[in-house]
Design a protein around this motif. Structure first.
Motif, PDB file in Angstrom:
ATOM      1  N   ARG A  45       6.845   8.404 -13.995  1.00  0.00           N
ATOM      2  CA  ARG A  45       6.961   9.751 -13.413  1.00  0.00           C
ATOM      3  C   ARG A  45       7.283  10.804 -14.465  1.00  0.00           C
TER       4      ARG A  45
ATOM      5  N   PHE B 211      -1.201  10.929 -10.948  1.00  0.00           N
ATOM      6  CA  PHE B 211      -0.947  10.926  -9.498  1.00  0.00           C
ATOM      7  C   PHE B 211      -1.828  11.907  -8.732  1.00  0.00           C
TER       8      PHE B 211
ATOM      9  N   ASN C 271       2.553   5.656  -0.400  1.00  0.00           N
ATOM     10  CA  ASN C 271       2.579   4.320  -1.025  1.00  0.00           C
ATOM     11  C   ASN C 271       2.392   3.228   0.028  1.00  0.00           C
TER      12      ASN C 271
ATOM     13  N   PRO D  95       5.192  11.796  -7.942  1.00  0.00           N
ATOM     14  CA  PRO D  95       4.095  11.212  -7.156  1.00  0.00           C
ATOM     15  C   PRO D  95       3.930  11.858  -5.781  1.00  0.00           C
TER      16      PRO D  95
ATOM     17  N   ARG E 274       0.384  13.657  -5.381  1.00  0.00           N
ATOM     18  CA  ARG E 274      -0.543  12.988  -4.459  1.00  0.00           C
ATOM     19  C   ARG E 274      -0.909  13.904  -3.298  1.00  0.00           C
TER      20      ARG E 274
END
Ligand code: AHR
Length: 304
Positions: A105, A123, A210, A156, A160
């Motif tokens: 990250r 990401f 996720n 993320p 995302r």
């Protein structure tokens, strides 16, 4: 210790002392990531690893990093739980002459001299690939999507979401009707999905940031008497074994991989940094993507 740059050989061993401040143990992905780091940064491999688990709390990570600075380790590596708020502690590491390597990250610091290298996935691209798949394969008719976001403020989750939204922007058939954080855990993914199912009777697709939250969503959907993967489609990111199994079983519909095996790259970069060699500022790891047939083919050889 191997470090210092002052010519001292320290305690006589040549091990590189590295402090690693991990996010936590929130997901199957994180477990695989931790294992990769612990399996690679071994004494046989030239490392003395000090490892800490921050339980998804930034203050714990900052405390761990401060303790690594106080111990004068050769290298500090960490995966920042959230993007912002790192400048002060990273400046302290820099002032102490300890190089910092980011894994997995990113931080949002303006000053990129605060770390030497950042190893991990793209990401935004991951979210974009999921969005493209949804748009092309499910968005041929009008569909309602609910989004299970990762940890609020984490790279993320931010990236995302952005990538997914960008990919569906041109398709007016695809509407995100609700979006909440499930903190990257199975338990919270389940609870948030239960709330979505109570609030909406017209959900077609779950986009989970996720696998673990997607796996929690499966439980909620089944408890509501619906078939995950059929009545409500599920698309996720990671590709851990439980996720790939759900995909092969028809309960997930698509996974974009996020590669957790960052130990070898971290070891290589740490060795170079300590040897005074120059390193890449940004190393982007390779991610595959799987549909249900792809998951069946890949599962037998899946390492994690
Ligand atoms: O930072 C990577 C993300 O963190 C993974 O996708 C997720 O499973 C983990 O908790």
């Amino acid at each position: 210790s191997a470090n210092t740059g002052d010519g001292a050989e320290g305690n006589g061993d040549d091990l590189i002392t590295i402090g690693f401040a991990q996010v936590g143990a929130e997901s199957g992905w994180r477990t695989a990531n931790t294992k990769s780091i612990q399996d690679t940064l071994t004494t046989e491999n030239g490392f003395d690893l000090k490892f800490s688990d921050a339980q998804q709390k930034q203050e714990n990570q900052i405390q761990a990093i401060r303790s690594y600075i106080a111990q004068n380790v050769d290298v500090i590596a960490f995966s920042p739980v959230v993007e912002s708020g790192w400048d002060a502690v990273l400046q302290d590491a820099k002032d102490a002459g300890i190089p910092v390597i980011l894994t997995d990250r990113a931080v949002d610091s303006e000053d990129d001299s605060l770390y030497v290298s950042f190893i991990g996935s793209d990401f935004v691209e991951e979210g974009h690939r999921v969005g493209e798949w949804v748009s092309e394969n499910l968005g041929t008719e009008s569909i309602n999507v609910v989004e299970l976001q990762g940890t609020t403020g984490s790279a993320p989750a931010i990236d995302r979401k952005e990538g997914f939204e960008d990919a569906i922007a041109g398709n007016s058939n695809v509407t995100v009707i609700d979006s909440q954080t499930g903190n990257f855990t199975r338990a919270e993914g389940k609870t948030v999905m239960e709330g979505f199912l109570q609030a909406h009777d017209d959900i077609d697709v779950v986009f989970a940031h996720n696998d673990d939250m997607g796996l929690g969503a499966i439980e909620a959907i089944e408890a509501a008497g619906k078939k995950p993967g059929v009545d409500i489609k599920i698309v996720t990111i990671d590709g851990v074994k439980d996720g790939m199994t759900a995909l092969a079983d028809g309960k997930f519909n698509y996974i974009v991989e996020c590669n957790p095996l960052l130990g070898p790259d971290l070891a290589e970069i740490a060795k170079k940094v300590v040897a005074g060699e120059s390193v890449e500022k940004r190393i982007v790891t390779h991610d595959d993507a799987f549909d249900q047939e792809g998951a069946k083919a890949a599962l037998p050889n899946r390492q994690y």
